[in-house]
Design an enzyme around this catalytic site. Structure first.
Site, PDB file in Angstrom:
ATOM      1  N   VAL A  95       0.747  -1.149  -0.152  1.00  0.00           N
ATOM      2  CA  VAL A  95       0.063   0.089  -0.181  1.00  0.00           C
ATOM      3  C   VAL A  95       0.927   1.311   0.126  1.00  0.00           C
ATOM      4  O   VAL A  95       0.701   2.318  -0.756  1.00  0.00           O
ATOM      5  CB  VAL A  95      -0.840  -0.025   1.317  1.00  0.00           C
ATOM      6  CG1 VAL A  95      -1.888   1.322   1.137  1.00  0.00           C
ATOM      7  CG2 VAL A  95      -1.714  -1.198   1.263  1.00  0.00           C
ATOM      8  N   ASN A 140       7.133  -5.256  -9.032  1.00  0.00           N
ATOM      9  CA  ASN A 140       6.621  -5.844  -7.856  1.00  0.00           C
ATOM     10  C   ASN A 140       7.107  -7.438  -7.926  1.00  0.00           C
ATOM     11  O   ASN A 140       7.116  -7.637  -9.406  1.00  0.00           O
ATOM     12  CB  ASN A 140       5.370  -5.743  -7.543  1.00  0.00           C
ATOM     13  CG  ASN A 140       4.908  -6.271  -6.188  1.00  0.00           C
ATOM     14  OD1 ASN A 140       5.465  -5.393  -5.200  1.00  0.00           O
ATOM     15  ND2 ASN A 140       4.557  -7.449  -6.079  1.00  0.00           N
ATOM     16  N   ARG A 141       7.916  -7.870  -7.217  1.00  0.00           N
ATOM     17  CA  ARG A 141       8.138  -9.341  -7.258  1.00  0.00           C
ATOM     18  C   ARG A 141       7.007 -10.243  -7.723  1.00  0.00           C
ATOM     19  O   ARG A 141       7.296 -10.708  -8.642  1.00  0.00           O
ATOM     20  CB  ARG A 141       8.873  -9.807  -5.953  1.00  0.00           C
ATOM     21  CG  ARG A 141       9.543 -10.912  -6.043  1.00  0.00           C
ATOM     22  CD  ARG A 141      10.404 -11.126  -4.717  1.00  0.00           C
ATOM     23  NE  ARG A 141       9.211 -11.495  -3.843  1.00  0.00           N
ATOM     24  CZ  ARG A 141       9.291 -11.933  -2.499  1.00  0.00           C
ATOM     25  NH1 ARG A 141      10.385 -12.544  -2.328  1.00  0.00           N
ATOM     26  NH2 ARG A 141       8.305 -11.954  -1.789  1.00  0.00           N
ATOM     27  N   ALA A 145      11.428  -3.629   5.965  1.00  0.00           N
ATOM     28  CA  ALA A 145      12.692  -3.457   6.541  1.00  0.00           C
ATOM     29  C   ALA A 145      13.520  -4.785   6.749  1.00  0.00           C
ATOM     30  O   ALA A 145      12.825  -5.719   7.230  1.00  0.00           O
ATOM     31  CB  ALA A 145      12.903  -2.668   7.625  1.00  0.00           C
ATOM     32  N   ASN A 196      11.416   1.650   6.969  1.00  0.00           N
ATOM     33  CA  ASN A 196      11.818   1.985   8.242  1.00  0.00           C
ATOM     34  C   ASN A 196      12.897   1.107   8.597  1.00  0.00           C
ATOM     35  O   ASN A 196      13.063   0.274   9.571  1.00  0.00           O
ATOM     36  CB  ASN A 196      10.829   1.538   9.129  1.00  0.00           C
ATOM     37  CG  ASN A 196       9.595   2.610   9.464  1.00  0.00           C
ATOM     38  OD1 ASN A 196      10.196   4.041   9.281  1.00  0.00           O
ATOM     39  ND2 ASN A 196       8.539   2.374   9.817  1.00  0.00           N
ATOM     40  N   SER A 200       7.178   9.244   6.450  1.00  0.00           N
ATOM     41  CA  SER A 200       6.018   9.227   7.585  1.00  0.00           C
ATOM     42  C   SER A 200       4.893   9.843   7.013  1.00  0.00           C
ATOM     43  O   SER A 200       5.006  10.774   6.240  1.00  0.00           O
ATOM     44  CB  SER A 200       6.499   9.848   8.794  1.00  0.00           C
ATOM     45  OG  SER A 200       5.376   9.891   9.826  1.00  0.00           O
ATOM     46  N   GLY A 249       1.988   7.433   6.854  1.00  0.00           N
ATOM     47  CA  GLY A 249       1.150   6.353   6.502  1.00  0.00           C
ATOM     48  C   GLY A 249       0.373   6.202   5.283  1.00  0.00           C
ATOM     49  O   GLY A 249       1.209   6.951   4.413  1.00  0.00           O
ATOM     50  N   LYS A 305      14.120   9.268  11.472  1.00  0.00           N
ATOM     51  CA  LYS A 305      12.927   8.724  11.303  1.00  0.00           C
ATOM     52  C   LYS A 305      12.591   7.636  12.487  1.00  0.00           C
ATOM     53  O   LYS A 305      11.254   7.636  13.103  1.00  0.00           O
ATOM     54  CB  LYS A 305      12.681   7.829   9.966  1.00  0.00           C
ATOM     55  CG  LYS A 305      11.555   6.990   9.773  1.00  0.00           C
ATOM     56  CD  LYS A 305      10.005   7.985  10.119  1.00  0.00           C
ATOM     57  CE  LYS A 305       8.898   7.237   9.772  1.00  0.00           C
ATOM     58  NZ  LYS A 305       8.255   5.762  10.140  1.00  0.00           N
ATOM     59  N   HIS A 350      11.611   9.795  15.269  1.00  0.00           N
ATOM     60  CA  HIS A 350      10.294  10.296  14.979  1.00  0.00           C
ATOM     61  C   HIS A 350       9.255   9.067  15.675  1.00  0.00           C
ATOM     62  O   HIS A 350       8.312   9.509  16.039  1.00  0.00           O
ATOM     63  CB  HIS A 350       9.942  10.427  13.635  1.00  0.00           C
ATOM     64  CG  HIS A 350       8.632  10.437  13.241  1.00  0.00           C
ATOM     65  ND1 HIS A 350       7.883   9.350  13.000  1.00  0.00           N
ATOM     66  CD2 HIS A 350       8.009  11.567  12.912  1.00  0.00           C
ATOM     67  CE1 HIS A 350       6.313   9.853  12.620  1.00  0.00           C
ATOM     68  NE2 HIS A 350       6.821  10.918  12.531  1.00  0.00           N
ATOM     69  N   ASN A 351       9.557   7.875  15.332  1.00  0.00           N
ATOM     70  CA  ASN A 351       8.833   6.866  15.643  1.00  0.00           C
ATOM     71  C   ASN A 351       8.753   6.917  17.327  1.00  0.00           C
ATOM     72  O   ASN A 351       7.707   6.567  17.925  1.00  0.00           O
ATOM     73  CB  ASN A 351       9.182   5.515  14.924  1.00  0.00           C
ATOM     74  CG  ASN A 351       8.538   5.214  13.548  1.00  0.00           C
ATOM     75  OD1 ASN A 351       8.284   6.426  12.928  1.00  0.00           O
ATOM     76  ND2 ASN A 351       8.456   4.407  13.110  1.00  0.00           N
ATOM     77  N   GLU A 398       6.612   9.290  18.279  1.00  0.00           N
ATOM     78  CA  GLU A 398       5.198   8.869  18.252  1.00  0.00           C
ATOM     79  C   GLU A 398       4.785   7.782  19.091  1.00  0.00           C
ATOM     80  O   GLU A 398       3.540   7.993  19.723  1.00  0.00           O
ATOM     81  CB  GLU A 398       5.088   8.303  16.655  1.00  0.00           C
ATOM     82  CG  GLU A 398       4.130   7.422  16.274  1.00  0.00           C
ATOM     83  CD  GLU A 398       4.407   6.756  15.132  1.00  0.00           C
ATOM     84  OE1 GLU A 398       4.619   7.264  13.841  1.00  0.00           O
ATOM     85  OE2 GLU A 398       4.024   5.643  14.914  1.00  0.00           O
ATOM     86  N   TYR A 399       5.399   6.784  19.413  1.00  0.00           N
ATOM     87  CA  TYR A 399       5.174   5.891  20.782  1.00  0.00           C
ATOM     88  C   TYR A 399       4.586   6.698  21.810  1.00  0.00           C
ATOM     89  O   TYR A 399       3.697   6.451  22.595  1.00  0.00           O
ATOM     90  CB  TYR A 399       6.378   5.015  20.803  1.00  0.00           C
ATOM     91  CG  TYR A 399       6.387   3.824  20.249  1.00  0.00           C
ATOM     92  CD1 TYR A 399       6.633   3.705  18.887  1.00  0.00           C
ATOM     93  CD2 TYR A 399       6.575   2.317  20.657  1.00  0.00           C
ATOM     94  CE1 TYR A 399       6.592   2.655  17.893  1.00  0.00           C
ATOM     95  CE2 TYR A 399       6.669   1.236  19.906  1.00  0.00           C
ATOM     96  CZ  TYR A 399       6.850   1.422  18.602  1.00  0.00           C
ATOM     97  OH  TYR A 399       7.062   0.307  17.676  1.00  0.00           O
ATOM     98  N   LYS A 402       6.584  -2.863  15.767  1.00  0.00           N
ATOM     99  CA  LYS A 402       7.424  -3.420  14.706  1.00  0.00           C
ATOM    100  C   LYS A 402       8.643  -3.236  15.035  1.00  0.00           C
ATOM    101  O   LYS A 402       9.593  -4.015  14.297  1.00  0.00           O
ATOM    102  CB  LYS A 402       6.811  -2.995  13.633  1.00  0.00           C
ATOM    103  CG  LYS A 402       5.437  -3.512  13.032  1.00  0.00           C
ATOM    104  CD  LYS A 402       5.219  -3.491  11.480  1.00  0.00           C
ATOM    105  CE  LYS A 402       4.882  -2.221  10.823  1.00  0.00           C
ATOM    106  NZ  LYS A 402       3.799  -1.569  11.456  1.00  0.00           N
TER     107      LYS A 402
HETATM  108  C1  6PG Z   1       4.853   6.765  10.172  1.00  0.00           C
HETATM  109  C2  6PG Z   1       4.675   5.432  11.037  1.00  0.00           C
HETATM  110  C3  6PG Z   1       4.768   4.050  10.414  1.00  0.00           C
HETATM  111  C4  6PG Z   1       4.327   3.092  11.123  1.00  0.00           C
HETATM  112  C5  6PG Z   1       5.290   2.553  12.311  1.00  0.00           C
HETATM  113  C6  6PG Z   1       4.399   2.293  13.626  1.00  0.00           C
HETATM  114  O1  6PG Z   1       5.541   7.626  10.506  1.00  0.00           O
HETATM  115  O2  6PG Z   1       4.389   6.721   9.091  1.00  0.00           O
HETATM  116  O3  6PG Z   1       5.623   5.457  12.150  1.00  0.00           O
HETATM  117  O4  6PG Z   1       6.387   4.256   9.981  1.00  0.00           O
HETATM  118  O5  6PG Z   1       3.148   3.158  11.372  1.00  0.00           O
HETATM  119  O6  6PG Z   1       6.114   1.519  11.877  1.00  0.00           O
HETATM  120  O7  6PG Z   1       5.266   1.131  13.863  1.00  0.00           O
HETATM  121  P1  6PG Z   1       4.508   0.111  15.211  1.00  0.00           P
HETATM  122  O8  6PG Z   1       3.604   0.865  15.930  1.00  0.00           O
HETATM  123  O9  6PG Z   1       4.104  -1.194  14.474  1.00  0.00           O
HETATM  124  O10 6PG Z   1       5.750  -0.060  15.862  1.00  0.00           O
END
Ligand code: 6PG
Length: 473
Positions: free
Chosen positions: A13, A33-34, A76, A102, A128, A130, A182, A185-186, A189-190, A259
């Site tokens: 996607v 695409n493979r 990744a 990622n 980033s 989605g 990045k 950033h994640n 985000e957490y 992830k």
């Molecule tokens: C983004 C997100 C995207 C993905 C993360 C979250 O920036 O678009 O961070 O990269 O949603 O991989 O991953 P998890 O919550 O599954 O660890």
């Protein structure tokens, strides 16, 4: 045809949406695409686009104008290496390979070195936003040589989101720095997500309905918490389950997935000796949540506290939790940015925190109004030691601290876990304490291991040891 401007490998996607975005900005694109049927179906589903679906990798590479610009959007890890392995023999000098997944930044550094040795160019780009961001405009964090960035710049700037009129992409720095940023950033985000979940937990315990929650988050999205994550949270509370008619959120199992980018952020923080306790608590909260069965068993044997949260005045509770969330968020960003700054010094990356904050203002998952004053703070003082020292955030923390404390103590008394609120507050209190109890800790170390200590009445750097008494076993 050998004139396509941009090639993309990996039509999941994100890849599909990204390539549609590139095409919509006037570039001719080739895709591969493979699994060939995925390519055929994708191209067939988008007739009339300047898009070529290659059936073989040779055909794909042959369809691109030189220097070729090939973006890989696969999972990744090993899949990225497998794609690079099969691409390398087909490429010519100066062709550019971009990994938009990622990836772990150390993998990016390894790939960069390898491709450079082969006369190829490599960019590790965090993307980033989605699925929707990929299609309409993500934030892009490319790392690699500045000269390669300049070649990619027109495409990246055309497809990126925009904030305050500026594209949400910048050359982050060399090597693995794009993927590193990045990753942080994640991590942030957490932290943001966990802080929102803790606010939700408190409100839910105080008896707020889903529609009341939707109202709270909608109102918050009009104030200083305005952000994509607050906005989608309000939407989530509005969603009902078509089968039962119940709020969908109440039917979703409370076991979080992850992830790996949060875990990598913690590992890097430990390696660099940087405290990112808010993000740490957020990652661990996901781990604890995933142990559903164990928690259910424990809930049957351990006593609950006598107190519960009763919101006689719901508006007052909303105000308190707002301040706790806002202050914790400041701490979380201060920690994440501290880690970036530390790593930048360590690696000689020379990263510009104001540019990084600026591109996070649009397109990405943590986009927020809050990133405007962060951008301003680093513009005003590029060597700002910690975000909390910036006058805007110092004042916000001073204003919020009382209610933040009330929320954390109220939660503790009612037995509601607020690990990220509490970790942020403990960090803040440690950070602002001129005196901590580590004098005792140093004495203990010296007692059992002759590790020596410095004294308050002597200059730093002079080390002392005491012959402590022997203790009986
Ligand atoms: C983004 C997100 C995207 C993905 C993360 C979250 O920036 O678009 O961070 O990269 O949603 O991989 O991953 P998890 O919550 O599954 O660890």
């Amino acid at each position: 045809m050998t004139n396509h401007d941009f090639g993309l490998i990996g039509l999941a996607v994100m890849g599909q949406n990204l390539v549609l975005n590139v095409e919509s900005r006037g570039f001719r694109v080739a895709v591969f695409n493979r699994t060939g049927s995925v390519t055929r179906e994708f191209v067939a589903a988008h007739p009339g686009k300047a898009m070529f679906g290659a059936t073989t990798l040779e055909e794909f590479v042959g369809s691109l104008a030189r220097p070729r610009k090939i973006m890989i959007m696969v999972k990744a890890g090993a899949a990225v290496d497998a794609v690079i392995d099969s691409l390398v023999p087909l490429l010519d000098k100066d062709d550019i390979v971009i990994d938009g997944g990622n990836s772990l930044y150390t993998d990016t550094e390894r790939r960069d070195e390898r491709l450079r040795g082969l006369g190829l160019r490599f960019i590790g780009a965090g993307v980033s936003g989605g699925e929707e961001g990929a299609r309409k405009g993500p934030a892009i964090m490319p790392g690699g040589p500045a000269s390669t960035w300049e070649v990619m710049r027109p495409i990246f700037e055309a497809i990126a989101a925009r904030a305050e009129g500026e594209p949400c992409v910048t050359h982050i720095g060399p090597g693995g720095s794009g993927h590193y940023v990045k990753m942080i950033h994640n991590g942030i985000e957490y932290g943001d997500m966990q802080l929102i979940c803790e606010a939700y937990h408190l409100f839910k315990s105080a008896g707020f309905s889903a529609s009341e929650l939707a109202e709270v988050f909608t109102a918050w999205n009009d104030g200083d918490l305005e952000s994509y994550l607050i906005q989608i949270t309000a939407e989530i509370f509005r969603q009902t389950d078509p089968e039962t008619g119940l709020p969908l959120v109440d039917l979703i199992l409370d076991a979080a997935g992850q992830k790996g980018t949060g875990k990598w952020t913690l590992q890097s923080a430990i390696d660099n000796g940087v405290v990112i306790s808010t993000i740490h608590a957020a990652v661990e909260a996901r781990i604890l949540s995933s142990m559903k069965e164990r928690r259910v068993a424990a809930s049957r044997i351990f006593d609950r506290p006598a107190e519960s949260i009763t919101a006689r005045d719901k508006a007052a509770l909303v105000g308190m939790v707002h301040d706790a969330l806002y202050a914790s968020k400041i701490v979380s960003y201060a920690q994440g940015l501290d880690l970036i700054a530390t790593m930048s010094r360590e690696k000689g990356w020379n990263l510009d925190l104001s540019r990084i904050a600026a591109i996070w203002r649009g397109g990405c998952i943590i986009r927020a109004k809050f990133l405007n004053p962060i951008t301003e703070a680093y513009r005003a003082d590029p060597s700002l030691e910690n975000l909390m020292f910036a006058p805007f955030f110092r004042d916000a923390l001073n204003r919020s601290q009382q209610r933040w404390r009330e929320v954390v103590s109220m939660a503790a008394l009612a037995g509601i876990p607020v690990p990220s609120f509490a970790a942020s507050l403990a960090y803040y209190d440690s950070f602002r304490s001129a005196v901590l109890p580590a004098n005792l800790l140093q004495a203990q170390r010296d007692f059992f291991g002759a590790h020596t200590y410095e004294r308050t009445d002597r200059p730093r750097g002079e080390w002392f040891h005491t012959r402590w008494p022997e203790v009986a076993d």
